[in-house]
Design a protein around this motif. Sequence first.
Motif, mmCIF file in Angstrom:
data_model
loop_
_atom_site.group_PDB
_atom_site.id
_atom_site.type_symbol
_atom_site.label_atom_id
_atom_site.label_comp_id
_atom_site.label_asym_id
_atom_site.label_seq_id
_atom_site.Cartn_x
_atom_site.Cartn_y
_atom_site.Cartn_z
ATOM 1 N N ARG A 76 -35.922 73.479 -38.545
ATOM 2 C CA ARG A 76 -35.843 73.846 -39.754
ATOM 3 C C ARG A 76 -35.257 72.763 -40.866
ATOM 4 N NH1 ARG A 76 -31.552 75.983 -42.473
ATOM 5 N NH2 ARG A 76 -30.401 76.459 -40.695
ATOM 6 N N LEU A 77 -34.177 72.181 -40.431
ATOM 7 C CA LEU A 77 -33.799 71.152 -41.334
ATOM 8 C C LEU A 77 -34.633 69.950 -41.477
ATOM 9 C CD1 LEU A 77 -29.712 71.076 -40.314
ATOM 10 C CD2 LEU A 77 -30.968 72.001 -42.359
ATOM 11 N N LYS A 78 -35.142 69.653 -40.614
ATOM 12 C CA LYS A 78 -36.014 68.465 -40.417
ATOM 13 C C LYS A 78 -37.224 68.882 -41.247
ATOM 14 C CE LYS A 78 -38.684 65.295 -37.409
ATOM 15 N NZ LYS A 78 -38.983 64.764 -36.210
ATOM 16 N N SER A 79 -37.741 70.007 -41.451
ATOM 17 C CA SER A 79 -38.855 70.569 -41.889
ATOM 18 C C SER A 79 -38.567 70.268 -43.641
ATOM 19 C CB SER A 79 -39.393 71.783 -42.081
ATOM 20 O OG SER A 79 -38.306 73.000 -42.246
ATOM 21 N N TYR A 80 -37.124 70.705 -43.955
ATOM 22 C CA TYR A 80 -36.670 70.344 -45.296
ATOM 23 C C TYR A 80 -36.773 68.929 -45.804
ATOM 24 C CZ TYR A 80 -34.762 74.990 -45.030
ATOM 25 O OH TYR A 80 -34.186 76.264 -44.833
ATOM 26 N N CYS A 81 -36.490 68.087 -44.713
ATOM 27 C CA CYS A 81 -36.382 66.614 -45.091
ATOM 28 C C CYS A 81 -37.958 66.246 -45.362
ATOM 29 C CB CYS A 81 -35.907 65.859 -43.842
ATOM 30 S SG CYS A 81 -35.623 64.063 -44.352
ATOM 31 N N GLN A 82 -38.885 66.709 -44.591
ATOM 32 C CA GLN A 82 -40.475 66.467 -44.768
ATOM 33 C C GLN A 82 -40.906 66.856 -46.166
ATOM 34 O OE1 GLN A 82 -41.742 68.431 -41.153
ATOM 35 N NE2 GLN A 82 -41.505 66.247 -40.126
ATOM 36 N N LEU A 83 -40.252 68.148 -46.442
ATOM 37 C CA LEU A 83 -40.517 68.674 -47.834
ATOM 38 C C LEU A 83 -40.250 67.692 -48.760
ATOM 39 C CD1 LEU A 83 -39.302 72.543 -47.886
ATOM 40 C CD2 LEU A 83 -41.851 71.699 -48.126
ATOM 41 N N TYR A 84 -39.214 66.995 -48.792
ATOM 42 C CA TYR A 84 -38.650 66.152 -49.544
ATOM 43 C C TYR A 84 -39.460 64.979 -49.565
ATOM 44 C CZ TYR A 84 -33.823 67.915 -50.339
ATOM 45 O OH TYR A 84 -32.817 68.673 -50.780
ATOM 46 N N GLU A 85 -39.852 64.505 -48.432
ATOM 47 C CA GLU A 85 -40.960 63.153 -48.628
ATOM 48 C C GLU A 85 -41.974 63.471 -49.199
ATOM 49 O OE1 GLU A 85 -40.479 60.146 -47.508
ATOM 50 O OE2 GLU A 85 -38.670 59.965 -46.491
ATOM 51 N N THR A 86 -42.625 64.770 -49.347
ATOM 52 C CA THR A 86 -43.897 64.945 -49.650
ATOM 53 C C THR A 86 -43.913 65.296 -51.100
ATOM 54 O OG1 THR A 86 -44.169 67.442 -48.819
ATOM 55 C CG2 THR A 86 -44.912 65.515 -47.271
ATOM 56 N N ASN A 87 -42.817 65.355 -51.776
ATOM 57 C CA ASN A 87 -42.571 65.956 -52.888
ATOM 58 C C ASN A 87 -42.635 64.762 -53.939
ATOM 59 O OD1 ASN A 87 -41.766 67.078 -55.686
ATOM 60 N ND2 ASN A 87 -40.404 68.509 -54.572
ATOM 61 N N PRO A 88 -44.014 64.510 -54.766
ATOM 62 C CA PRO A 88 -43.695 63.368 -55.843
ATOM 63 C C PRO A 88 -42.589 63.391 -56.608
ATOM 64 C CG PRO A 88 -45.416 64.999 -56.485
ATOM 65 C CD PRO A 88 -44.775 65.412 -55.123
#
Length: 248
Positions: A76-88
């Motif tokens: 779950r926390l890793k998915s949050y980090c991935q959200l950050y990375e794909t957010n322009p």
Amino acid sequence: MSQYGRGLLLSLALVFVLPGAPPPAPIPKAQPTATIYLTFDDGPLNGSEDIDDAVRREQIKINVFVVGMQAMANPRLKSYCQLYETNPWIEVGNHSYTHAAEGYHAFYDLPELLLQDFLRCQKALHLQTQLARLPGRNMWRIKGRHSDDVKSGSACADKLFAAGFRIFGWDLEWTHDSHTGAPVQTVGDMLYLIERRLSEKRTVTEGHLVLLCHDEMFRKVWEETELKELIEKLRAKGYAFGHLSQYP
């Protein structure tokens, strides 16, 4: 021609551009009074997904500094980090892998091991920038500027900078309750402090203010958060929001 007729022709000449006449000069856009850099440390945490969603809707630039061990703690926390990375609208920076394991003095006694800790975070999370912030230290290492809040960690900051990292501290912190995560200062307090720092030119770079926040501060519904209120008030006063990659 009567005085009325001449007046009418003069009014029309002011409204319509005569053939062959140069176009009127464009009205210059108002320049922002200053640039604010909103930065969030220690994520991903509960609340990170709300920050991600909020900045997409608000279309506002922010920076987050993530902890590798935190991001790798569970899917779950890793998915949050991935959200950050794909957010322009979000730039993701490095806040170390272990966050010093809360043992700051030992962490900062060994510059080479600290460098390896940051490189481990960089690799584990596939970070695309070399923006960094040291845990528990307000230190700067960017081109032409070198600043330390304490002596401990200075050699480590030098080591990271030599390895290609740009290290950012902050000009002002929005503090929070360590137990509840709730912001300590009110929105009015922060607006006053921001404007005072800028007017007194007490920032690392004049006209640019880096504000430190933490992910855990904003767990409420976005419409009810103090952060949303602060952003609206800063926008109303003409401030711009920037990414640290654009910091002068």
